[in-house]
Design a protein around this motif. Structure first.
Motif, mmCIF file in Angstrom:
data_model
loop_
_atom_site.group_PDB
_atom_site.id
_atom_site.type_symbol
_atom_site.label_atom_id
_atom_site.label_comp_id
_atom_site.label_asym_id
_atom_site.label_seq_id
_atom_site.Cartn_x
_atom_site.Cartn_y
_atom_site.Cartn_z
ATOM 1 N N SER A 152 0.302 -1.008 0.036
ATOM 2 C CA SER A 152 0.163 -0.021 0.392
ATOM 3 C C SER A 152 0.922 1.168 0.139
ATOM 4 C CB SER A 152 -1.191 -0.668 1.333
ATOM 5 O OG SER A 152 -1.628 0.680 1.369
ATOM 6 N N TRP A 153 2.062 1.496 0.844
ATOM 7 C CA TRP A 153 2.907 2.631 0.549
ATOM 8 C C TRP A 153 3.534 2.280 -1.069
ATOM 9 C CZ3 TRP A 153 5.632 0.391 5.946
ATOM 10 C CH2 TRP A 153 5.468 1.390 6.841
ATOM 11 N N THR A 154 3.775 1.500 -1.364
ATOM 12 C CA THR A 154 4.769 1.958 -3.133
ATOM 13 C C THR A 154 2.866 2.075 -3.703
ATOM 14 O OG1 THR A 154 6.062 -0.250 -1.990
ATOM 15 C CG2 THR A 154 5.443 0.731 -4.902
ATOM 16 N N ALA A 155 2.289 1.849 -3.497
ATOM 17 C CA ALA A 155 1.280 2.084 -4.710
ATOM 18 C C ALA A 155 0.752 3.162 -4.292
ATOM 19 C CB ALA A 155 0.124 1.718 -4.775
ATOM 20 N N HIS A 156 0.753 4.269 -2.501
ATOM 21 C CA HIS A 156 -0.220 5.944 -2.400
ATOM 22 C C HIS A 156 1.408 6.818 -2.934
ATOM 23 C CE1 HIS A 156 -3.080 3.565 -0.281
ATOM 24 N NE2 HIS A 156 -3.570 5.126 -0.321
ATOM 25 N N ASP A 157 2.566 6.122 -2.421
ATOM 26 C CA ASP A 157 4.409 6.409 -3.079
ATOM 27 C C ASP A 157 4.083 7.053 -4.622
ATOM 28 O OD1 ASP A 157 6.456 8.184 -2.739
ATOM 29 O OD2 ASP A 157 7.457 6.463 -4.283
ATOM 30 N N ALA A 158 3.202 5.730 -5.276
ATOM 31 C CA ALA A 158 3.511 6.142 -6.801
ATOM 32 C C ALA A 158 2.022 7.256 -7.866
ATOM 33 C CB ALA A 158 2.887 5.502 -7.574
ATOM 34 N N VAL A 159 0.801 7.466 -6.607
ATOM 35 C CA VAL A 159 0.082 8.503 -6.540
ATOM 36 C C VAL A 159 0.499 9.599 -6.059
ATOM 37 C CG1 VAL A 159 -2.070 9.107 -5.523
ATOM 38 C CG2 VAL A 159 -2.042 6.203 -5.854
ATOM 39 N N PHE A 160 0.972 10.058 -5.352
ATOM 40 C CA PHE A 160 1.660 10.994 -4.650
ATOM 41 C C PHE A 160 2.922 11.868 -6.235
ATOM 42 C CE2 PHE A 160 4.312 14.067 -3.095
ATOM 43 C CZ PHE A 160 3.262 14.884 -1.859
ATOM 44 N N ARG A 161 3.555 10.889 -6.120
ATOM 45 C CA ARG A 161 4.222 11.545 -7.769
ATOM 46 C C ARG A 161 3.482 11.090 -8.245
ATOM 47 N NH1 ARG A 161 7.564 7.107 -8.941
ATOM 48 N NH2 ARG A 161 6.456 5.505 -7.423
ATOM 49 N N ASP A 162 1.908 11.348 -9.310
ATOM 50 C CA ASP A 162 1.329 11.115 -10.426
ATOM 51 C C ASP A 162 1.065 12.893 -10.247
ATOM 52 O OD1 ASP A 162 1.549 10.364 -12.738
ATOM 53 O OD2 ASP A 162 -0.575 10.291 -12.603
ATOM 54 N N MET A 163 0.616 12.862 -8.805
ATOM 55 C CA MET A 163 -0.683 14.252 -8.657
ATOM 56 C C MET A 163 0.572 15.589 -8.492
ATOM 57 S SD MET A 163 -3.077 13.019 -5.916
ATOM 58 C CE MET A 163 -1.762 13.154 -4.555
ATOM 59 N N ASP A 164 2.212 15.207 -7.313
ATOM 60 C CA ASP A 164 2.871 16.251 -7.489
ATOM 61 C C ASP A 164 3.711 16.736 -8.602
ATOM 62 O OD1 ASP A 164 4.632 17.847 -6.231
ATOM 63 O OD2 ASP A 164 5.631 17.066 -5.305
ATOM 64 N N ALA A 165 2.699 17.671 -9.833
ATOM 65 C CA ALA A 165 3.829 18.120 -11.128
ATOM 66 C C ALA A 165 4.822 18.448 -11.139
ATOM 67 C CB ALA A 165 1.620 18.831 -11.798
ATOM 68 N N ASP A 166 4.851 19.353 -10.340
ATOM 69 C CA ASP A 166 5.824 20.406 -10.487
ATOM 70 C C ASP A 166 6.853 19.224 -8.844
ATOM 71 O OD1 ASP A 166 5.124 21.283 -7.576
ATOM 72 O OD2 ASP A 166 4.725 22.970 -7.400
ATOM 73 N N ARG A 167 7.018 18.492 -8.938
ATOM 74 C CA ARG A 167 7.790 17.481 -7.641
ATOM 75 C C ARG A 167 8.499 18.449 -6.680
ATOM 76 N NH1 ARG A 167 5.608 14.177 -10.324
ATOM 77 N NH2 ARG A 167 6.249 13.698 -12.018
ATOM 78 N N ASP A 168 7.778 19.064 -6.011
ATOM 79 C CA ASP A 168 8.319 20.325 -5.291
ATOM 80 C C ASP A 168 7.572 19.638 -3.731
ATOM 81 O OD1 ASP A 168 5.397 20.661 -4.198
ATOM 82 O OD2 ASP A 168 5.807 22.719 -4.600
ATOM 83 N N GLY A 169 7.145 18.282 -3.507
ATOM 84 C CA GLY A 169 6.437 17.350 -2.189
ATOM 85 C C GLY A 169 6.012 17.867 -1.998
ATOM 86 N N ARG A 170 4.875 18.703 -2.587
ATOM 87 C CA ARG A 170 3.528 19.143 -1.779
ATOM 88 C C ARG A 170 2.759 19.375 -2.956
ATOM 89 N NH1 ARG A 170 3.702 23.438 2.075
ATOM 90 N NH2 ARG A 170 3.280 25.144 0.176
ATOM 91 N N VAL A 171 1.669 18.484 -2.881
ATOM 92 C CA VAL A 171 0.039 19.208 -4.527
ATOM 93 C C VAL A 171 -0.427 19.897 -3.700
ATOM 94 C CG1 VAL A 171 -1.551 17.745 -5.319
ATOM 95 C CG2 VAL A 171 0.660 16.335 -4.475
ATOM 96 N N THR A 172 -0.678 21.023 -4.857
ATOM 97 C CA THR A 172 -1.580 22.382 -4.096
ATOM 98 C C THR A 172 -3.622 21.474 -4.904
ATOM 99 O OG1 THR A 172 -1.104 22.946 -6.852
ATOM 100 C CG2 THR A 172 -0.024 23.774 -4.492
ATOM 101 N N PHE A 173 -4.289 21.975 -4.459
ATOM 102 C CA PHE A 173 -5.223 22.016 -5.381
ATOM 103 C C PHE A 173 -5.231 21.994 -5.975
ATOM 104 C CE2 PHE A 173 -9.449 23.445 -7.013
ATOM 105 C CZ PHE A 173 -10.876 22.290 -6.197
#
Length: 162
Positions: free
Chosen positions: A38-59
Motif C-alpha cells: 500500500s505504501w508503494t501504491a500510494h507513493d506512486a499516486v503522490f508522485r503522479d499528482m505532484d506535477a512540479d515535484r516540490d513534495g507538495r500537491v496544491t489544489f
C-alpha cells in the motif's frame, strides 16, 4: 481528507499517513506485506499528482490530475491496497465493521461510511466486495452526478467497466 493539517496542500507524509492510519485501525503491523504494498501504491499516486515535484500537491495540481484516467492509472491500485489492509481474512470482502474501520481511518465520518456501506451492499448480505468498493469510489470521484466530481471540475460520464 488528504490535507491533514488544513494548510491548503497535501504533503507526501500526509498522503502516506492514511496507509498508516488504516493499518493501525485494523491492527496490521508496518512490516506486513500488504501494508508495504500500500505504501508503494500510494507513493506512486503522490508522485503522479505532484506535477512540479516540490513534495507538495496544491489544489490546482490535484484538480488538474483527478479524474477517470488518474483513477484507472493509479487510484484503483492505491485504494484497493487500503481495502486489502482492512480485509483481515483476505477473502475480497469486507464486513460492515471492517468497512467502517477502513473508511473512518481514511478520514470519512462514520455516518458517511455507514451510508456508503449500505449503498454498496446491494444484495444485503452484510458484505461489500473489492470490485464494488472500487467501482463506488470511481463513480463518486468521476461521475457527473457526484458532488466531488463537480467540486473538482472533472464531472464526466464514466462507462461502467465492472
Amino acid at each position: 481528507m488528504l490535507d491533514v493539517d488544513g494548510d491548503g496542500v497535501i504533503t507526501h507524509e500526509e498522503y502516506l499517513s492514511r496507509v498508516d492510519r488504516v493499518a493501525s485501525a485494523v491492527g496490521r503491523d508496518a512490516d506486513h506485506p500488504t501494508v508495504a504494498a500500500s505504501w508503494t501504491a500510494h507513493d506512486a499516486v503522490f508522485r503522479d499528482m505532484d506535477a512540479d515535484r516540490d513534495g507538495r500537491v496544491t489544489f490546482e495540481e490535484y484538480r488538474t490530475w483527478v479524474g477517470h484516467d488518474a483513477f484507472e492509472r493509479y487510484c484503483r491500485s492505491a485504494l484497493g491496497s487500503l481495502f486489502d489492509i482492512a480485509d483481515a481474512d483476505a477473502d475480497g470482502r469486507l464486513e460492515r465493521a471492517e468497512f467502517l474501520r477502513l473508511r473512518t481511518a481514511g478520514g470519512n465520518a462514520e455516518t458517511d461510511a455507514a451510508a456508503a456501506f449500505d449503498a454498496l451492499d446491494t444484495d444485503r448480505d452484510g458484505l461489500v466486495d473489492r470490485d464494488a468498493y472500487l467501482a463506488g469510489i470511481r463513480s463518486f470521484v468521476t461521475n457527473a452526478e457526484s458532488p466531488m466530481a463537480a467540486a473538482y471540475g472533472v464531472a464526466q460520464p464514466v462507462p461502467d467497466r465492472s
